[in-house]
Design a protein around this motif. Structure first.
Motif, PDB file in Angstrom:
ATOM      1  N   LEU A  64       0.864  -1.173   0.000  1.00  0.00           N
ATOM      2  CA  LEU A  64       0.000   0.000   0.000  1.00  0.00           C
ATOM      3  C   LEU A  64       0.905   1.228   0.000  1.00  0.00           C
ATOM      4  O   LEU A  64       1.748   1.387   0.888  1.00  0.00           O
ATOM      5  N   GLN A  65       0.750   2.071  -1.016  1.00  0.00           N
ATOM      6  CA  GLN A  65       1.545   3.286  -1.124  1.00  0.00           C
ATOM      7  C   GLN A  65       0.626   4.483  -1.337  1.00  0.00           C
ATOM      8  O   GLN A  65      -0.557   4.329  -1.661  1.00  0.00           O
ATOM      9  N   THR A  66       1.182   5.664  -1.141  1.00  0.00           N
ATOM     10  CA  THR A  66       0.444   6.889  -1.412  1.00  0.00           C
ATOM     11  C   THR A  66       1.225   7.752  -2.391  1.00  0.00           C
ATOM     12  O   THR A  66       2.457   7.685  -2.464  1.00  0.00           O
ATOM     13  N   VAL A  67       0.478   8.561  -3.139  1.00  0.00           N
ATOM     14  CA  VAL A  67       1.066   9.570  -4.019  1.00  0.00           C
ATOM     15  C   VAL A  67       0.421  10.898  -3.657  1.00  0.00           C
ATOM     16  O   VAL A  67      -0.810  11.014  -3.643  1.00  0.00           O
ATOM     17  N   ARG A  68       1.238  11.883  -3.345  1.00  0.00           N
ATOM     18  CA  ARG A  68       0.689  13.204  -3.037  1.00  0.00           C
ATOM     19  C   ARG A  68       1.447  14.267  -3.817  1.00  0.00           C
ATOM     20  O   ARG A  68       2.623  14.108  -4.157  1.00  0.00           O
ATOM     21  N   TRP A  69       0.749  15.333  -4.098  1.00  0.00           N
ATOM     22  CA  TRP A  69       1.341  16.486  -4.776  1.00  0.00           C
ATOM     23  C   TRP A  69       1.760  17.504  -3.727  1.00  0.00           C
ATOM     24  O   TRP A  69       1.025  17.742  -2.756  1.00  0.00           O
ATOM     25  N   ASP A  70       2.924  18.134  -3.927  1.00  0.00           N
ATOM     26  CA  ASP A  70       3.427  19.079  -2.924  1.00  0.00           C
ATOM     27  C   ASP A  70       2.713  20.427  -2.952  1.00  0.00           C
ATOM     28  O   ASP A  70       2.976  21.289  -2.114  1.00  0.00           O
ATOM     29  N   ARG A  71       1.798  20.618  -3.920  1.00  0.00           N
ATOM     30  CA  ARG A  71       0.971  21.827  -4.051  1.00  0.00           C
ATOM     31  C   ARG A  71       1.788  23.073  -4.387  1.00  0.00           C
ATOM     32  O   ARG A  71       1.301  24.191  -4.256  1.00  0.00           O
ATOM     33  N   ARG A  72       3.012  22.875  -4.826  1.00  0.00           N
ATOM     34  CA  ARG A  72       3.852  23.998  -5.231  1.00  0.00           C
ATOM     35  C   ARG A  72       4.418  23.811  -6.635  1.00  0.00           C
ATOM     36  O   ARG A  72       4.462  24.749  -7.423  1.00  0.00           O
ATOM     37  N   THR A  73       4.856  22.603  -6.932  1.00  0.00           N
ATOM     38  CA  THR A  73       5.615  22.344  -8.147  1.00  0.00           C
ATOM     39  C   THR A  73       4.691  21.938  -9.292  1.00  0.00           C
ATOM     40  O   THR A  73       3.868  21.034  -9.137  1.00  0.00           O
ATOM     41  N   THR A  74       4.844  22.603 -10.425  1.00  0.00           N
ATOM     42  CA  THR A  74       4.116  22.199 -11.623  1.00  0.00           C
ATOM     43  C   THR A  74       5.031  21.333 -12.477  1.00  0.00           C
ATOM     44  O   THR A  74       6.075  21.801 -12.932  1.00  0.00           O
ATOM     45  N   PRO A  75       4.685  20.081 -12.696  1.00  0.00           N
ATOM     46  CA  PRO A  75       5.558  19.209 -13.491  1.00  0.00           C
ATOM     47  C   PRO A  75       5.550  19.617 -14.959  1.00  0.00           C
ATOM     48  O   PRO A  75       4.646  20.324 -15.423  1.00  0.00           O
ATOM     49  N   VAL A  76       6.557  19.174 -15.686  1.00  0.00           N
ATOM     50  CA  VAL A  76       6.605  19.397 -17.137  1.00  0.00           C
ATOM     51  C   VAL A  76       6.035  18.149 -17.801  1.00  0.00           C
ATOM     52  O   VAL A  76       6.681  17.105 -17.858  1.00  0.00           O
ATOM     53  N   GLU A  77       4.803  18.259 -18.272  1.00  0.00           N
ATOM     54  CA  GLU A  77       4.109  17.113 -18.844  1.00  0.00           C
ATOM     55  C   GLU A  77       3.217  17.550 -19.999  1.00  0.00           C
ATOM     56  O   GLU A  77       2.821  18.723 -20.089  1.00  0.00           O
ATOM     57  N   MET A  78       2.878  16.598 -20.861  1.00  0.00           N
ATOM     58  CA  MET A  78       1.750  16.790 -21.754  1.00  0.00           C
ATOM     59  C   MET A  78       0.495  16.654 -20.900  1.00  0.00           C
ATOM     60  O   MET A  78       0.254  15.596 -20.321  1.00  0.00           O
ATOM     61  N   HIS A  79      -0.272  17.715 -20.809  1.00  0.00           N
ATOM     62  CA  HIS A  79      -1.486  17.668 -19.997  1.00  0.00           C
ATOM     63  C   HIS A  79      -2.572  16.847 -20.679  1.00  0.00           C
ATOM     64  O   HIS A  79      -3.255  16.033 -20.051  1.00  0.00           O
ATOM     65  N   SER A  80      -2.732  17.050 -21.988  1.00  0.00           N
ATOM     66  CA  SER A  80      -3.807  16.386 -22.724  1.00  0.00           C
ATOM     67  C   SER A  80      -3.512  16.431 -24.213  1.00  0.00           C
ATOM     68  O   SER A  80      -2.720  17.250 -24.688  1.00  0.00           O
ATOM     69  N   ILE A  81      -4.153  15.529 -24.931  1.00  0.00           N
ATOM     70  CA  ILE A  81      -4.150  15.532 -26.396  1.00  0.00           C
ATOM     71  C   ILE A  81      -5.607  15.574 -26.823  1.00  0.00           C
ATOM     72  O   ILE A  81      -6.403  14.716 -26.431  1.00  0.00           O
ATOM     73  N   ARG A  82      -5.941  16.568 -27.613  1.00  0.00           N
ATOM     74  CA  ARG A  82      -7.329  16.788 -27.999  1.00  0.00           C
ATOM     75  C   ARG A  82      -7.462  16.723 -29.513  1.00  0.00           C
ATOM     76  O   ARG A  82      -6.619  17.234 -30.251  1.00  0.00           O
ATOM     77  N   LEU A  83      -8.526  16.081 -29.978  1.00  0.00           N
ATOM     78  CA  LEU A  83      -8.792  15.979 -31.409  1.00  0.00           C
ATOM     79  C   LEU A  83      -9.364  17.290 -31.937  1.00  0.00           C
ATOM     80  O   LEU A  83     -10.199  17.924 -31.288  1.00  0.00           O
ATOM     81  N   THR A  84      -8.903  17.711 -33.116  1.00  0.00           N
ATOM     82  CA  THR A  84      -9.507  18.833 -33.831  1.00  0.00           C
ATOM     83  C   THR A  84     -10.143  18.283 -35.111  1.00  0.00           C
ATOM     84  O   THR A  84     -10.133  17.076 -35.356  1.00  0.00           O
ATOM     85  N   THR A  85     -10.684  19.148 -35.931  1.00  0.00           N
ATOM     86  CA  THR A  85     -11.300  18.678 -37.178  1.00  0.00           C
ATOM     87  C   THR A  85     -10.265  18.233 -38.203  1.00  0.00           C
ATOM     88  O   THR A  85     -10.583  17.466 -39.115  1.00  0.00           O
ATOM     89  N   THR A  86      -9.022  18.685 -38.045  1.00  0.00           N
ATOM     90  CA  THR A  86      -7.990  18.381 -39.044  1.00  0.00           C
ATOM     91  C   THR A  86      -6.747  17.720 -38.457  1.00  0.00           C
ATOM     92  O   THR A  86      -5.803  17.425 -39.184  1.00  0.00           O
ATOM     93  N   GLY A  87      -6.730  17.504 -37.165  1.00  0.00           N
ATOM     94  CA  GLY A  87      -5.543  16.926 -36.542  1.00  0.00           C
ATOM     95  C   GLY A  87      -5.693  16.898 -35.034  1.00  0.00           C
ATOM     96  O   GLY A  87      -6.738  16.499 -34.503  1.00  0.00           O
ATOM     97  N   PHE A  88      -4.667  17.373 -34.336  1.00  0.00           N
ATOM     98  CA  PHE A  88      -4.659  17.302 -32.878  1.00  0.00           C
ATOM     99  C   PHE A  88      -4.110  18.584 -32.272  1.00  0.00           C
ATOM    100  O   PHE A  88      -3.377  19.334 -32.917  1.00  0.00           O
ATOM    101  N   GLU A  89      -4.477  18.802 -31.015  1.00  0.00           N
ATOM    102  CA  GLU A  89      -3.898  19.862 -30.206  1.00  0.00           C
ATOM    103  C   GLU A  89      -3.324  19.228 -28.949  1.00  0.00           C
ATOM    104  O   GLU A  89      -4.020  18.493 -28.242  1.00  0.00           O
ATOM    105  N   ILE A  90      -2.050  19.499 -28.682  1.00  0.00           N
ATOM    106  CA  ILE A  90      -1.409  19.028 -27.456  1.00  0.00           C
ATOM    107  C   ILE A  90      -1.292  20.206 -26.505  1.00  0.00           C
ATOM    108  O   ILE A  90      -0.768  21.268 -26.869  1.00  0.00           O
ATOM    109  N   ARG A  91      -1.790  20.022 -25.307  1.00  0.00           N
ATOM    110  CA  ARG A  91      -1.681  21.039 -24.264  1.00  0.00           C
ATOM    111  C   ARG A  91      -0.641  20.586 -23.255  1.00  0.00           C
ATOM    112  O   ARG A  91      -0.572  19.400 -22.910  1.00  0.00           O
ATOM    113  N   PHE A  92       0.166  21.516 -22.772  1.00  0.00           N
ATOM    114  CA  PHE A  92       1.220  21.218 -21.808  1.00  0.00           C
ATOM    115  C   PHE A  92       0.898  21.854 -20.458  1.00  0.00           C
ATOM    116  O   PHE A  92       0.059  22.755 -20.361  1.00  0.00           O
ATOM    117  N   THR A  93       1.567  21.391 -19.428  1.00  0.00           N
ATOM    118  CA  THR A  93       1.340  21.928 -18.083  1.00  0.00           C
ATOM    119  C   THR A  93       2.144  23.190 -17.821  1.00  0.00           C
ATOM    120  O   THR A  93       1.840  23.937 -16.891  1.00  0.00           O
TER     121      THR A  93
END
Length: 507
Positions: free
Chosen positions: A382-411
């Motif tokens: 049993l483990q836990t994962v918590r966020w320190d509420r200060r640090t914003t990681p460098v990640e792809m937040h989401s990939i969203r479909l458009t009518t002609t391709g995709f949009e990638i949003r970052f954090t």
């Protein structure tokens, strides 16, 4: 009614405060203790299990008094409150789900043979009465006939899922379960309602809900009371999936249709694969077998109000084989869910099957490796994962479909020069074959080059055009991408399952 459980251990535990070092695993099946590769700001801690207790976690739930209840494959229910463990119930049959009423503290658990209410009549902290709520599904001595659950809607209805039977003699070791195999698949239906999701009403009635499941190892519900489940790769399942549960749907594994009123008396082997393919609803998201997940568990929605970082409303799922934690971004296109999946923390100490957020936004991760191969040297945990509420990681937040391709949003804002460079993205797509054979290769792999790249003014989004084909998984690798401040992406690969095209885009 069963006799009172006499054992009521109270064992002090201590949370290990050492943060696991951030390194990458070089082996899928390491035998040593592997440390977690986690996004910046996310801290993994390990809870100490009571000495001498085997706790292969099967379910997690919090009571109104913040006590954590943990069910086990070994048939026990443990309670953790104020740094003390106590045994709430014992003598159950492989408890793979639990629900606690957020107002009354009433406890229900999912056993292999039944949904059971556990009642502590005298208030001493252990269950006195085990009351059967419903046991209307079939069960044999076949090892694969798990019962998973449970979630409950605002109307008081419970929902769970039932595994198929392992029916092929070559693996099962006997022909006695060889019932309901279709087109020589490995799994079948040795007894009623295997491969179904179900509803149990407040008055205890069993209602078959959706069919076509293979090994639906986890079920979750979001704030809108929409239900999702994960299914494991195998026959009729080219790769593991996340699927949206809707009454009457067929998810793809045909053995369950033996109990469907429209197929009563029909020879399922006489129905061609193409017909089943037309009947099924495609999965919302594919897990990438081998690269990302082999045996996903319970999906849990991050509805913590920002307490778990920039991923509100995303789905978190662990994998029992790889021992990693993943996250999923879902969107609706033409009225159906589809979306993107990313790795998140990889690996943790052993196989992950259950997850649950507490009121402070800490994710509790329940683990078991017994009987299956899992990354890490632990058999359970049993483990836990918590966020320190200060640090914003460098990640792809989401990939969203458009009518002609995709949009990638970052954090974070990204290096705009790199975002505009089409060579920074490696994109390919493939399909998984729907077939009775066990699993599927990545069929018809095709590489594509993005065009018409557009970067948002804040450097948080990039859009590009690519040829769009339905029934495909699109892979996006951004291995050289950096944030404006020079940080690397922790998880530089995302995968989007494209089932439906977006007909208009107002964003």
């Amino acid at each position: 009614m069963r006799s009172k459980i006499s054992m009521n251990l109270k064992l002090t535990f201590s949370r290990l405060s050492t943060v696991l070092a951030i390194v990458c695993s070089n082996s899928l099946l390491e035998t040593s203790n592997a440390a977690a590769h986690a996004p910046a700001g996310y801290i993994v801690e390990t809870l100490e299990i009571p000495e001498g207790v085997t706790l292969g976690v099967g379910g997690l739930a919090f009571a109104p008094d913040d006590a954590l209840f943990v069910t086990s494959r070994e048939g026990q229910v443990w309670r953790l409150k104020d740094d003390q463990w106590s045994l709430f119930a014992d003598g159950l049959h492989e408890v793979l789900g639990i629900y606690i009423d957020p107002v009354t503290s009433e406890v229900w658990v999912m056993q292999r043979p039944e949904l059971t209410k556990l009642i502590d009549e005298d208030g001493d902290g252990s269950a006195d009465v085990f009351r059967t709520v419903n046991a209307d599904w079939g069960l044999t001595d076949n090892y694969h006939e798990y019962a998973f659950g449970i979630v409950r809607d605002s109307g008081g209805n419970f929902y769970g899922t039932l595994n198929t039977s392992l029916s092929w003699k070559g693996w099962a070791g006997s022909s006695k379960w060889d019932v309901g195999r279709v087109h020589d698949g490995k799994m079948g239906r040795a007894t009623k309602y295997r491969g179904w999701s179900f509803q149990i009403t407040p008055d205890g009635r069993f209602v078959p809900w959706s069919s076509g499941m293979r090994s639906p190892a986890g079920i979750g519900m979001n704030r809108h009371e929409e239900i999702f489940y994960t299914d494991n790769q195998g026959d009729w399942n080219g790769s593991s999936t996340l699927q949206h549960v809707v009454k009457g749907r067929f998810h793809g594994h045909p053995s369950s249709l033996m109990d469907h009123p429209d197929f009563q008396g029909k020879d399922l082997n006489a129905i061609p694969v193409e017909t089943y393919d037309e009947l099924r609803t495609p999965p919302a998201v594919f897990f990438i077998h081998g690269d990302l997940a082999n045996s996903p568990g319970e999906p849990v929605f991050n509805e913590t109000g920002g307490q778990f970082g920039p991923f509100e409303d995303q789905v978190f799922v662990g994998d029992q084989s790889r021992s990693n934690l993943m996250r999923i971004y879902l969107e609706k296109v033409q009225g159906e869910y589809q979306g993107a999946i990313f790795n998140f923390i990889d690996p943790m100490q052993t196989g992950i099957v259950r997850n649950q957020f507490d009121k402070n936004g800490v994710l509790y991760v329940g683990q078991t490796g017994r009987g299956w191969r899992s990354v890490g040297s632990e058999i359970f945990g049993l483990q836990t994962v918590r966020w320190d509420r200060r640090t914003t990681p460098v990640e792809m937040h989401s990939i969203r479909l458009t009518t002609t391709g995709f949009e990638i949003r970052f954090t974070q804002p990204m290096d705009e020069t790199l975002l505009r460079d089409v060579n920074q993205f490696s994109i390919q797509h493939w399909k998984y074959l729907y077939r009775p054979e066990y699993g599927s290769p990545k069929a018809d792999k095709t590489k594509v080059t993005p065009a018409n790249v557009k970067v948002s003014h804040d450097g948080m989004r990039v859009r590009f055009d690519v040829p769009l084909l339905t029934g495909r998984v699109y892979e996006f690798k951004a291995l050289g991408m950096k944030s404006k401040s020079g940080g690397d992406l922790t998880n530089p690969i995302g995968w989007y399952t494209l089932n439906y095209l977006r007909l208009n885009d107002t964003r």
